[in-house]
Scaffold this motif. Structure first.
Motif, PDB file in Angstrom:
ATOM      1  N   VAL B  27     -35.284 -13.602 -47.952  1.00 59.07           N
ATOM      2  CA  VAL B  27     -34.114 -14.209 -48.603  1.00 59.07           C
ATOM      3  C   VAL B  27     -33.683 -13.380 -49.815  1.00 59.07           C
ATOM      4  CG1 VAL B  27     -33.342 -16.213 -49.929  1.00 59.07           C
ATOM      5  CG2 VAL B  27     -34.572 -16.538 -47.775  1.00 59.07           C
ATOM      6  N   LEU B  28     -34.659 -12.955 -50.603  1.00 62.84           N
ATOM      7  CA  LEU B  28     -34.318 -12.163 -51.794  1.00 62.84           C
ATOM      8  C   LEU B  28     -33.657 -10.841 -51.395  1.00 62.84           C
ATOM      9  CD1 LEU B  28     -34.480 -12.129 -54.885  1.00 62.84           C
ATOM     10  CD2 LEU B  28     -36.583 -10.789 -54.669  1.00 62.84           C
ATOM     11  N   SER B  29     -34.211 -10.200 -50.365  1.00 61.37           N
ATOM     12  CA  SER B  29     -33.647  -8.919 -49.903  1.00 61.37           C
ATOM     13  C   SER B  29     -32.195  -9.084 -49.481  1.00 61.37           C
ATOM     14  CB  SER B  29     -34.427  -8.392 -48.698  1.00 61.37           C
ATOM     15  OG  SER B  29     -35.720  -8.044 -49.089  1.00 61.37           O
ATOM     16  N   LEU B  30     -31.963 -10.118 -48.661  1.00 57.13           N
ATOM     17  CA  LEU B  30     -30.606 -10.334 -48.159  1.00 57.13           C
ATOM     18  C   LEU B  30     -29.660 -10.672 -49.303  1.00 57.13           C
ATOM     19  CD1 LEU B  30     -31.239 -12.378 -44.878  1.00 57.13           C
ATOM     20  CD2 LEU B  30     -30.356 -10.046 -45.070  1.00 57.13           C
ATOM     21  N   ARG B  31     -30.167 -11.446 -50.256  1.00 58.17           N
ATOM     22  CA  ARG B  31     -29.291 -11.856 -51.349  1.00 58.17           C
ATOM     23  C   ARG B  31     -28.888 -10.648 -52.202  1.00 58.17           C
ATOM     24  NH1 ARG B  31     -31.767 -16.410 -54.594  1.00 58.17           N
ATOM     25  NH2 ARG B  31     -31.977 -14.865 -56.226  1.00 58.17           N
ATOM     26  N   ILE B  32     -29.885  -9.856 -52.594  1.00 59.35           N
ATOM     27  CA  ILE B  32     -29.571  -8.706 -53.459  1.00 59.35           C
ATOM     28  C   ILE B  32     -28.690  -7.701 -52.718  1.00 59.35           C
ATOM     29  CG2 ILE B  32     -30.554  -6.707 -54.641  1.00 59.35           C
ATOM     30  CD1 ILE B  32     -32.881  -8.400 -55.464  1.00 59.35           C
ATOM     31  N   SER B  33     -29.092  -7.336 -51.499  1.00 55.89           N
ATOM     32  CA  SER B  33     -28.320  -6.317 -50.778  1.00 55.89           C
ATOM     33  C   SER B  33     -26.946  -6.836 -50.378  1.00 55.89           C
ATOM     34  CB  SER B  33     -29.088  -5.837 -49.552  1.00 55.89           C
ATOM     35  OG  SER B  33     -30.264  -5.169 -49.958  1.00 55.89           O
ATOM     36  N   ALA B 206     -44.811  -6.919 -39.783  1.00 51.80           N
ATOM     37  CA  ALA B 206     -43.886  -8.045 -39.622  1.00 51.80           C
ATOM     38  C   ALA B 206     -42.627  -7.820 -40.448  1.00 51.80           C
ATOM     39  CB  ALA B 206     -44.567  -9.338 -40.040  1.00 51.80           C
ATOM     40  N   LEU B 207     -42.838  -7.373 -41.676  1.00 51.85           N
ATOM     41  CA  LEU B 207     -41.693  -7.105 -42.547  1.00 51.85           C
ATOM     42  C   LEU B 207     -40.849  -5.956 -41.989  1.00 51.85           C
ATOM     43  CD1 LEU B 207     -43.607  -7.372 -45.961  1.00 51.85           C
ATOM     44  CD2 LEU B 207     -42.040  -9.062 -44.997  1.00 51.85           C
ATOM     45  N   GLY B 208     -41.552  -4.950 -41.481  1.00 50.14           N
ATOM     46  CA  GLY B 208     -40.841  -3.808 -40.876  1.00 50.14           C
ATOM     47  C   GLY B 208     -39.997  -4.242 -39.688  1.00 50.14           C
ATOM     48  N   MET B 209     -40.551  -5.165 -38.903  1.00 53.72           N
ATOM     49  CA  MET B 209     -39.794  -5.655 -37.744  1.00 53.72           C
ATOM     50  C   MET B 209     -38.548  -6.410 -38.184  1.00 53.72           C
ATOM     51  SD  MET B 209     -43.142  -6.652 -35.528  1.00 53.72           S
ATOM     52  CE  MET B 209     -42.553  -7.555 -34.138  1.00 53.72           C
ATOM     53  N   ILE B 210     -38.669  -7.104 -39.283  1.00 58.15           N
ATOM     54  CA  ILE B 210     -37.490  -7.823 -39.799  1.00 58.15           C
ATOM     55  C   ILE B 210     -36.399  -6.819 -40.208  1.00 58.15           C
ATOM     56  CG2 ILE B 210     -36.621  -9.289 -41.648  1.00 58.15           C
ATOM     57  CD1 ILE B 210     -39.312 -10.707 -41.677  1.00 58.15           C
ATOM     58  N   VAL B 211     -36.823  -5.773 -40.911  1.00 58.61           N
ATOM     59  CA  VAL B 211     -35.843  -4.754 -41.330  1.00 58.61           C
ATOM     60  C   VAL B 211     -35.148  -4.181 -40.102  1.00 58.61           C
ATOM     61  CG1 VAL B 211     -35.535  -2.510 -42.440  1.00 58.61           C
ATOM     62  CG2 VAL B 211     -37.133  -4.153 -43.414  1.00 58.61           C
ATOM     63  N   LEU B 212     -35.934  -3.841 -39.088  1.00 62.70           N
ATOM     64  CA  LEU B 212     -35.365  -3.273 -37.861  1.00 62.70           C
ATOM     65  C   LEU B 212     -34.434  -4.257 -37.171  1.00 62.70           C
ATOM     66  CD1 LEU B 212     -38.272  -1.303 -36.166  1.00 62.70           C
ATOM     67  CD2 LEU B 212     -36.108  -0.413 -37.037  1.00 62.70           C
ATOM     68  N   ALA B 213     -34.879  -5.524 -37.099  1.00 62.31           N
ATOM     69  CA  ALA B 213     -34.075  -6.524 -36.392  1.00 62.31           C
ATOM     70  C   ALA B 213     -32.728  -6.718 -37.072  1.00 62.31           C
ATOM     71  CB  ALA B 213     -34.839  -7.845 -36.330  1.00 62.31           C
ATOM     72  N   ILE B 214     -32.753  -6.733 -38.398  1.00 62.60           N
ATOM     73  CA  ILE B 214     -31.491  -6.925 -39.111  1.00 62.60           C
ATOM     74  C   ILE B 214     -30.592  -5.699 -38.924  1.00 62.60           C
ATOM     75  CG2 ILE B 214     -30.469  -7.123 -41.410  1.00 62.60           C
ATOM     76  CD1 ILE B 214     -32.850  -8.967 -42.099  1.00 62.60           C
TER      77      ILE B 214
END
Lengths: 280, 248
Positions: B27-33, B206-214
């Motif tokens: 959530v923080l990543s999406l909000r800031i970016s 898991a976090l890496g997969m999220i970055v890729l998925a987005i």
């Protein structure tokens, strides 16, 4: 049928203003019009008139300055010298009033993102025409060109011929006094081209006061125009009716451009069985 | 290969269980970016469009400057923002170092040239005749200009996506000015670095997969748009830019 100019050797404008001392000024007139790009003089027109009721073709090879002349007369581009008179009034590039009475159809259809309907209504939105009137006029323009069924189609789904029809409908919807056409048939294949040319002849005469057609194709010029101005290296070398150009070409260049084998049937006599007009 | 397999299984489990730690970082990543790309768009897009349409002396230099912004290493931007906001820096009094605001500022500086450069290419790729055609139908100069810019909207969309890509997967700048503080400034990329270093490969993956998925989702969206909109007759194809240039 629709070959209006071809029907008679010296066609007259369908709504000719008549001649004599009381004749109104031409719809559009260029005097001493010059345009340079760098050191090159691209357009150098001493005099050119577009008269009420006529279709005037500017015929010449690629690179003769036709498209530049098109932009100058449409008031899209500033000239380096000379003047343009609209009904006797001098107008400059960007003149809002005069530009609102003209419309241009470019060689490429250049349709804008959106549907056919939105494109055809573009000029009317620019004129702040009421929504109701706009809808009526769009519908009318689409019907004129036989493309009513495409009204809701996104422009990227159209064929080349359909796109060119939309482009013409878009110009006609503004009910222009003067219609400018730059190589309107150049991008069409041969079958579509013939039909489009026939519609063009019919609609331009019925829906505008005067039209100026830019073309490198003698067939376009001879089938559509009342008068033809032959342009070469930015200069008009001869202006006359199709018959005059064939019978009395002013220069070898004009003669080369009006050779019998380049011309459509009525001028070459192939459909009537008569020998070609010039040189059997 | 066991390492990869086990990590992948655990990562999937983490994602499916909606782990609060992962969710918070996402959530923080999406909000800031997200906010950064909006601000970068507001700054970069008008500049790109204006430079594309205008002719003025020194234009080439301005275009070169915008393109230099592409090659700006994020870590250098981070350094610059860090110095600006550090206690001895000119904006030290604001005490913004190691806050989301500092990360936002760095990301805006990275994203804006992307958005500007790709907007510029997109608007420039529209044939100038579009504007003339608009005027030849009675449009005034302003409407004709707007018509021209509208023809570039796919490229402008690509500019925003590329801008988002340039910051969402970036790690150097946010690490430097954000400090990777859990619950405050820890975002996907900085968390990946930390968790990998701790040997928590599953969570890092898991976090890496999220970055890729987005990244994939955003690009898919844009590709779908472009495929559906292949302009055949408008004469205004989308500009030759990738949907997003994901940089590290």
């Amino acid at each position: 049928m629709n070959r209006h100019p071809a029907a008679s050797p010296s066609p007259a404008g369908h709504r000719s203003a008549g001649d004599g001392a009381t004749a109104p000024p031409p719809v559009l007139r260029a005097e001493g019009l010059r345009r340079r790009y760098g050191a090159r003089l691209i357009v150098d027109i001493s005099e050119l008139e577009l008269r009420s009721g006529e279709i005037l073709a500017v015929l010449g090879p690629n690179g003769a300055g036709k498209s530049t002349l098109f932009r100058l007369l449409l008031l899209l581009e500033r000239a380096d010298g000379g003047r343009i008179l609209y009904h006797g009034r001098e107008v400059r590039a960007g003149d809002r009033d005069a530009m609102r009475r003209m419309a241009g159809v470019f060689q490429r259809p250049l349709l804008f993102r959106g549907t056919v309907e939105q494109n055809v209504g573009y000029g009317l939105r620019a004129r702040r025409t009421s929504r109701r009137e706009r809808a009526e006029r769009v519908e009318e323009a689409l019907a004129l060109l036989g493309i009513d069924h495409l009204a809701r189609a996104p422009v990227q789904t159209l064929s080349g011929g359909e796109a060119q029809r939309v482009s013409l409908a878009r110009a006609l919807a503004t009910r222009p006094e003067i219609l400018f056409l730059d190589e309107p048939t150049a991008n069409l294949d041969i079958l579509v081209r013939r039909r489009f040319r026939e519609d063009l002849a019919r609609l331009v005469r019925a829906r505008t006061r005067a039209a100026l057609l830019i073309t490198h194709d003698p067939v376009d010029a001879f089938t559509l125009a009342d008068r033809i101005a032959v342009i070469h290296s930015g200069r008009i070398v001869q202006v006359g009716s199709p018959g005059e150009l064939i019978d009395r070409p002013a220069t070898p260049f004009v003669e080369a451009f009006t050779r019998a084998d380049l011309l459509p049937a009525p001028w070459t006599g192939t459909s009537t069985g008569a020998p070609p007009t010039r040189r059997p | 290969m066991d390492l990869f397999f086990d990590a992948a299984v655990q990562a999937a489990r983490l994602l499916l269980s909606r782990d609060p730690y992962v969710a918070e970082i996402l959530v923080l990543s999406l909000r800031i970016s997200g906010i950064a790309v909006l601000l970068g768009m507001m700054a970069g897009m008008p500049v790109g469009i204006a430079v594309a349409l205008a002719r003025f002396p020194g234009r080439d230099a301005v275009v070169a400057m915008i393109h230099t912004g592409f090659a700006l290493p994020p870590v250098v931007v981070g350094l610059f923002v860090y110095m600006l906001l550090s206690r001895q820096g000119p904006l030290g009094g604001l005490e913004l170092v190691f806050t989301p605001t500092a990360m936002l500022l760095a990301q805006v500086i990275i994203a804006a040239p992307y958005v500007a450069g790709i907007s510029l290419a997109a608007v420039q790729a529209v044939p100038p005749d579009v504007r003339l055609q608009a005027r030849a139908l009675g449009a005034g100069p302003a409407r004709a200009l707007w018509t021209h810019v509208r023809e570039a909207w796919l490229g402008l969309g690509a500019a925003v996506v590329a801008g988002f890509g340039s910051i969402f997967s970036e790690v150097g700048a946010v690490m430097m000015v954000g400090g990777n503080i859990q619950g405050e400034t820890r975002v996907l990329t900085t968390a990946i670095v930390l968790e990998a270093r701790r040997g928590h490969f599953a969570i890092a993956l898991a976090l890496g997969m999220i970055v890729l998925a987005i990244a994939f989702t955003v690009n898919l969206l844009l590709t779908r748009l472009q495929q559906g909109e292949r302009a055949r007759t408008s004469g205004a194809p989308g500009p030759p830019v990738p949907a997003a240039a994901w940089v590290e």
